[in-house]
Structures are given as C-alpha cells and as structure tokens.
Scaffold this motif. Structure first.
Motif, PDB file in Angstrom:
ATOM      1  N   SER A 482       2.241   7.741 -19.689  1.00 38.94           N
ATOM      2  CA  SER A 482       2.418   8.198 -18.298  1.00 38.94           C
ATOM      3  C   SER A 482       2.334   7.029 -17.312  1.00 38.94           C
ATOM      4  N   VAL A 483       1.422   6.090 -17.612  1.00 30.65           N
ATOM      5  CA  VAL A 483       1.290   4.910 -16.751  1.00 30.65           C
ATOM      6  C   VAL A 483       2.581   4.091 -16.783  1.00 30.65           C
ATOM      7  N   HIS A 484       3.134   3.882 -17.997  1.00 27.57           N
ATOM      8  CA  HIS A 484       4.378   3.115 -18.111  1.00 27.57           C
ATOM      9  C   HIS A 484       5.523   3.786 -17.353  1.00 27.57           C
ATOM     10  N   MET A 485       5.584   5.118 -17.463  1.00 28.49           N
ATOM     11  CA  MET A 485       6.628   5.865 -16.770  1.00 28.49           C
ATOM     12  C   MET A 485       6.481   5.711 -15.236  1.00 28.49           C
ATOM     13  N   ALA A 486       5.200   5.769 -14.770  1.00 28.35           N
ATOM     14  CA  ALA A 486       4.937   5.623 -13.336  1.00 28.35           C
ATOM     15  C   ALA A 486       5.347   4.231 -12.840  1.00 28.35           C
ATOM     16  N   ARG A 487       5.018   3.202 -13.599  1.00 27.78           N
ATOM     17  CA  ARG A 487       5.391   1.831 -13.215  1.00 27.78           C
ATOM     18  C   ARG A 487       6.908   1.673 -13.145  1.00 27.78           C
ATOM     19  N   SER A 488       7.585   2.267 -14.130  1.00 25.55           N
ATOM     20  CA  SER A 488       9.046   2.173 -14.172  1.00 25.55           C
ATOM     21  C   SER A 488       9.663   2.874 -12.966  1.00 25.55           C
ATOM     22  N   ARG A 489       9.079   4.034 -12.593  1.00 20.93           N
ATOM     23  CA  ARG A 489       9.576   4.781 -11.443  1.00 20.93           C
ATOM     24  C   ARG A 489       9.406   3.972 -10.150  1.00 20.93           C
ATOM     25  N   ILE A 490       8.255   3.319 -10.025  1.00 19.96           N
ATOM     26  CA  ILE A 490       7.982   2.513  -8.819  1.00 19.96           C
ATOM     27  C   ILE A 490       8.940   1.312  -8.732  1.00 19.96           C
ATOM     28  N   ARG A 491       9.200   0.662  -9.852  1.00 18.56           N
ATOM     29  CA  ARG A 491      10.122  -0.488  -9.877  1.00 18.56           C
ATOM     30  C   ARG A 491      11.503  -0.091  -9.374  1.00 18.56           C
ATOM     31  N   LYS A 492      11.969   1.095  -9.791  1.00 19.93           N
ATOM     32  CA  LYS A 492      13.293   1.564  -9.374  1.00 19.93           C
ATOM     33  C   LYS A 492      13.319   1.817  -7.864  1.00 19.93           C
ATOM     34  N   LYS A 493      12.249   2.456  -7.347  1.00 15.52           N
ATOM     35  CA  LYS A 493      12.206   2.751  -5.907  1.00 15.52           C
ATOM     36  C   LYS A 493      12.187   1.463  -5.071  1.00 15.52           C
ATOM     37  N   ILE A 494      11.498   0.474  -5.610  1.00 20.27           N
ATOM     38  CA  ILE A 494      11.415  -0.800  -4.880  1.00 20.27           C
ATOM     39  C   ILE A 494      12.690  -1.612  -5.069  1.00 20.27           C
ATOM     40  N   GLY A 495      13.334  -1.457  -6.200  1.00 21.95           N
ATOM     41  CA  GLY A 495      14.583  -2.169  -6.456  1.00 21.95           C
ATOM     42  C   GLY A 495      14.394  -3.505  -7.137  1.00 21.95           C
ATOM     43  N   LEU A 496      13.389  -3.602  -8.037  1.00 17.78           N
ATOM     44  CA  LEU A 496      13.144  -4.843  -8.766  1.00 17.78           C
ATOM     45  C   LEU A 496      13.948  -4.882 -10.049  1.00 17.78           C
ATOM     46  N   SER A 497      14.399  -6.084 -10.409  1.00 17.93           N
ATOM     47  CA  SER A 497      15.105  -6.246 -11.685  1.00 17.93           C
ATOM     48  C   SER A 497      14.097  -6.405 -12.810  1.00 17.93           C
ATOM     49  N   ARG A 498      14.569  -6.443 -14.032  1.00 19.22           N
ATOM     50  CA  ARG A 498      13.680  -6.550 -15.203  1.00 19.22           C
ATOM     51  C   ARG A 498      12.936  -7.891 -15.199  1.00 19.22           C
ATOM     52  N   ASP A 499      13.597  -8.921 -14.646  1.00 15.60           N
ATOM     53  CA  ASP A 499      12.976 -10.246 -14.677  1.00 15.60           C
ATOM     54  C   ASP A 499      11.893 -10.427 -13.623  1.00 15.60           C
ATOM     55  N   GLU A 500      11.805  -9.531 -12.677  1.00 15.87           N
ATOM     56  CA  GLU A 500      10.833  -9.670 -11.594  1.00 15.87           C
ATOM     57  C   GLU A 500       9.563  -8.906 -11.913  1.00 15.87           C
ATOM     58  N   SER A 501       8.405  -9.529 -11.583  1.00 21.26           N
ATOM     59  CA  SER A 501       7.108  -8.916 -11.861  1.00 21.26           C
ATOM     60  C   SER A 501       6.693  -7.986 -10.738  1.00 21.26           C
ATOM     61  N   LEU A 502       6.356  -6.751 -11.108  1.00 16.39           N
ATOM     62  CA  LEU A 502       5.907  -5.782 -10.097  1.00 16.39           C
ATOM     63  C   LEU A 502       4.568  -6.213  -9.514  1.00 16.39           C
ATOM     64  N   GLY A 503       3.682  -6.766 -10.343  1.00 14.35           N
ATOM     65  CA  GLY A 503       2.379  -7.197  -9.886  1.00 14.35           C
ATOM     66  C   GLY A 503       2.481  -8.353  -8.881  1.00 14.35           C
ATOM     67  N   ASP A 504       3.347  -9.370  -9.196  1.00 18.65           N
ATOM     68  CA  ASP A 504       3.519 -10.495  -8.270  1.00 18.65           C
ATOM     69  C   ASP A 504       4.084 -10.046  -6.939  1.00 18.65           C
ATOM     70  N   TYR A 505       5.036  -9.098  -7.009  1.00 23.42           N
ATOM     71  CA  TYR A 505       5.660  -8.624  -5.780  1.00 23.42           C
ATOM     72  C   TYR A 505       4.657  -7.913  -4.884  1.00 23.42           C
ATOM     73  N   LEU A 506       3.845  -6.992  -5.475  1.00 21.21           N
ATOM     74  CA  LEU A 506       2.864  -6.248  -4.667  1.00 21.21           C
ATOM     75  C   LEU A 506       1.763  -7.158  -4.155  1.00 21.21           C
ATOM     76  N   SER A 507       1.417  -8.209  -4.903  1.00 22.98           N
ATOM     77  CA  SER A 507       0.382  -9.158  -4.442  1.00 22.98           C
ATOM     78  C   SER A 507       0.843  -9.952  -3.238  1.00 22.98           C
ATOM     79  N   SER A 508       2.175 -10.124  -3.080  1.00 22.82           N
ATOM     80  CA  SER A 508       2.723 -10.903  -1.958  1.00 22.82           C
ATOM     81  C   SER A 508       2.749 -10.132  -0.640  1.00 22.82           C
ATOM     82  N   ILE A 509       2.556  -8.802  -0.718  1.00 19.41           N
ATOM     83  CA  ILE A 509       2.615  -7.966   0.485  1.00 19.41           C
ATOM     84  C   ILE A 509       1.246  -7.946   1.165  1.00 19.41           C
TER      85      ILE A 509
END
Length: 509
Positions: A482-509
């Motif tokens: 469920s956690v993996h599914m949630a992370r994948s859903r958030i990545r799509k909403k934000i518009g990140l590619s596979r090569d981009e880190s979701l953690g790095d992106y959220l830390s920059s905000i």
C-alpha cells in the motif's frame, strides 16, 4: 526694416581697403548708392543716416555710419577727426558691437596709426582684427591679411609683407585676380630689386583701376613711377608721379601719399636740371606735409595726445579685461572641479551607504533564514525521533498482542481495538505537530499540486522526514504494498520521471 549693408570690395571688385555703403529706399529721401567718387555727397548722406539711426535706436547701423564718416575724414586727410570718431566708438561700444564693426574698427585704427609711423600699435590693431576674423570664420579675413601686409610694407619688411599677401590668395574662394594684392606684390618686389617680377604684377593694373575709377589708382601710379625710377627712366617716372598726383587731387583720396609724390617729383626734376620746378614741388611738399602731419598744425595739434591717451586706455582696458577673464576662468574651473568632486563624493557615499544597507539586510535575511532552517531541522529531528520511538513501542505492543492472542484470545479483541484507536490518535497528533512546524511546506505543496489529498500529504510529510517505505507501513498501519502504491500515486500527481527522487524533490520544498 531699414537695412544698411556694408559690402567689402574684396568680394566683388577686389578692393580690401574700402567699403561701399548701400541703404534701402525706406530711408527718408535717400535711395541711391553712395559712390566713393563723391565724398561730399557721401559725407552729407552719412550724417543724415547717423541722425536717423540714432533716433531709431539702431546701434549696429549707427556704428556703420560712424565708421563710414571716419573713412571719409581719413581720405580727406582729416586724421584727427577720423581718430576722434573711432575713439568715440571704442569708448562706448567696443566689444559690444558685432564682428563686422569690431573688425572694421581695429582695421581703421591700424591704418591711422600706420600713417603716423606708430608701427607696433598699428600691427596690434590689424592683428586684433585678424584674430577675430579667424575665430568667427568671418569673410573679411582676406582684408585683414592685406592690411597687415600693407603695414609691413610701410615698415620695410618686404619678406613678411609677401607672406601675408600669399595668405590673401590662399584663402580666396574664387579665381579672380586680386588687383590690390598684386599691386603690393609689385611694390614689395620693387623694393627687393626684383624688377622683372614687379613688372609682371603691375601689368594691366592701371587699366583695371581706371575702369573702375578707384582711388587706389594713385598708389598704383606711384608703384609704376618707382619701377621706372629704379630702371633709370626718369621721364617715365615723372609721368607716372604726375598721374598719381592728379588722381589724388581729382578723387580726393590717399592724401597721405601726396607729400611723397611731391618730394619725388622735386628730386627727379632737380636731377634733370629743372631747379625751378624742383623748388616749386619742394614748397608744395612742405605745405602739404605740414598740413597733414606737423604736430603744431591747427588740424593735427591734438592728434598725438589723443592717440597716446587712447592707446594707454586701450591697453589698460584690455589688460584689465584679460586679467578679469583669466580670474573668472580660474574661478569657474575651480568651482566646476569642486562641484564635480563634491558630487562624486556624495554619489560614492550614497552608493557605499546603499551597498552597506543592502549587505546588512541580506545578512539579516540569511541569518534569519539559517535560524529558521536550524529551528525547523531541530523540530523535524525531534518529530523523527518521536516517530521512531513510537514505531519501536508499537512493535513491542504487537508482539505482546500476539502472545495474548494465543494465551487469552477473549482479551485480544478488546486490547486490539484499544491499540488501533490509540495508534490512530498518536499519529493524528504527530501529523498535527508536523503541520504546525512545516506549515509553509504544506502551503507551497498545495499551491503547486492542489490535487493532493489529505492522506497524500501525510505520506509527503513522512517522506520529507526521510522515513523509508517499511517504516511508513508501521507508522500508518498499512501493508508495504500500500505504501508503494501511495508513493507511485504521488509521483504521478507531481509529475516526476522514474529517474527523479521523490524524497529529494520534497526535501527541496
């Protein structure tokens, strides 16, 4: 408007010494040209025009008329009166009149001083006129060169005379023959004993001057006479001197050369043995010379006193004006430099103050930002530590519940419900504390991605605090999938590619 136009003859009939005056028909009763062949009529006309322009308050034309009257007096041999008129102009309007009048004034003064052998003063005025002509690019520059050449001829400096005559031709804008200039070329070469060149320059001049009925013809006749005398042709010399004398008497001009003509006629007749004629010419020469130049004559008894006083005043005024102008220029330069220096210092001070203030504000902002970031980091560390402690405790509680489930199944259900309710409250409190600590994070995130749900924001908060998927499943009480599914859903909403880190992106905000 009444118009007086002074036309330099050098421009139309090559006469750099005289002027013709034209006055428009609007002048009362006067609409004709003033010819130099009628001095008396010209004299009356100038006096009438003088009164008219004085009444009208027309200073420029008034000065023109005074200059004309001075010329007429000079031509009649009335040098004292000519000087008085020029002195009156100089005292009242010098440096306030236009370029034309200022140049004409100095040229006429130069000629008068030259007649009486005041060579240095004459040159001073002629060169003053030339200086103004050059500075103002005035069309009488050629006349000024000519006047200086004429003065050097009187001073017996024939090489310098020729140099200034050359300048007349150099600045001439047309190909016409400058007959006055050629006449003085001939005179200079006679005095330098170059008779061949003198004869070349004299050719055709008498015809030119006679055709135009110009008073300067008297001087041209004397130049011819001197050439013939130098070539040992006394009869021809006498002929030309008599022509010169006749021209002076008939045209009433150039009285200053009359004594010289009479003297030469006396000498030539004496050499030929005509003693009676020679004596007669000598008597006439003395009478004319006395009337023109003798210091005790009625006509000129005050002339040299006037000249001395005038020149003294002129030099004193010029010196005073030059000194005052020099001091004014120095003061203006010093004032300008001081103002410029003060302006530069003020500008530098303002720039320095602005830069200091800007740096201070930037430093304050940086310090404030660093302080806020430090506080935020500390609080986030506390939240992370608390979350890890909760996870650790929950792990122990789960283990205890598993043992109770096997040994006392009747109590397991009750304790399990209490655990779930308590766990939900703990994590709601955790989320509230995170939201209060990172309120700008949520504001910015919702502004950028308004489609994120409340649950998505919880996942984002845990990801920003660097929790991995396994820890997040424990905290939220859901499966790892469920956690993996949630992370994948958030990545799509934000518009990140596979090569981009979701953690790095959220830390920059």
């Amino acid at each position: 408007m009444l118009l007086v136009r002074v036309t330099n003859i050098l421009a139309n009939i090559n006469d750099p010494t005289d002027t013709s005056i034209y006055i428009s028909p609007t002048f009362p009763g006067k609409g004709y040209k003033l010819y130099r062949t009628n001095p008396q009529q010209s004299f009356q006309y100038f006096n009438d025009a003088l009164s008219y322009f004085k009444q009208k308050g027309d200073t420029a034309n008034y000065i023109t008329c005074l200059l004309g009257l001075s010329d007429l007096e000079r031509r009649k041999g009335q040098y004292n009166k000519a000087f008085d008129i020029l002195n009156d102009i100089q005292k009242n309007v010098i440096r306030k009149i236009d370029t034309t009048a200022f140049t004409d004034l100095n040229t006429r003064l130069g000629r008068l001083y030259g007649i009486f052998g005041k060579d240095s003063i004459a040159l001073y005025h002629h060169k003053k006129a030339l200086e103004v002509c050059k500075a103002q690019k005035y069309d009488k520059t050629g006349s000024s060169y000519y006047a200086i050449a004429e003065q050097y001829a009187k001073m017996n400096d024939y090489n310098t005379c020729i140099t200034y005559l050359d300048s007349c031709y150099l600045i001439s804008t047309n190909n016409n023959r400058l007959i006055y200039v050629d006449a003085y070329y001939a005179y200079a070469y006679i005095k330098k004993s170059n008779y061949r060149k003198a004869d070349i320059y004299l050719k055709g001049l008498i015809q030119k001057f006679d055709e135009k009925k110009l008073g300067f013809a008297s001087k041209v006749y004397t130049f011819h006479a001197e050439l013939k005398k130098a070539l040992n042709q006394p009869d021809s010399a006498i002929f030309y001197y008599n022509k010169a004398l006749s021209t002076v008497n008939s045209m009433k001009m150039h009285y200053d050369i009359k004594p010289m003509i009479l003297e030469q006629l006396a000498l030539l007749n004496y050499e030929k043995g005509n003693t009676h004629k020679a004596f007669s010419y000598m008597q006439k020469q003395k009478a004319v010379s006395d009337s023109l130049f003798h210091l005790q004559s009625k006509q000129n008894q005050e002339l040299f006193e006037v000249k001395r006083e005038y020149q003294k005043n002129l030099f004193e005024k010029d010196e005073q004006i030059n000194q005052q102008q020099y001091l004014i220029n120095l003061k203006d330069k010093a004032s300008f430099r001081l103002k410029l220096l003060i302006s530069i210092l003020i500008l530098l001070a303002a720039i320095g103050l602005l830069m200091f203030r800007q740096r201070f504000l930037m430093k304050q902002m940086i310090l404030k930002k660093e302080k806020n970031e430090a506080i935020l980091e500390t609080k986030n560390k506390e939240l992370t530590a608390n979350a890890l402690q909760i996870i650790e405790k929950e792990q122990g509680i789960k283990e205890l519940l598993e043992e109770i489930k096997d040994s006392k199944p009747e109590k397991f259900k009750t304790l399990s419900n209490k655990y779930k309710q308590g766990n939900a409250k703990i994590w709601d409190d955790f989320h509230l504390r995170f939201t209060q600590t990172n309120n700008k994070f949520y504001e910015q995130l919702m502004k950028l991605y308004p489609s994120l749900t409340h649950t998505d924001l919880k996942y984002c908060a845990l990801i920003k605090l660097n929790f991995d998927s396994k820890e997040m499943s424990h905290i939220l009480g859901i499966s790892l999938h469920s956690v993996h599914m949630a992370r994948s859903r958030i990545r799509k909403k934000i518009g990140l590619s596979r090569d981009e880190s979701l953690g790095d992106y959220l830390s920059s905000i």
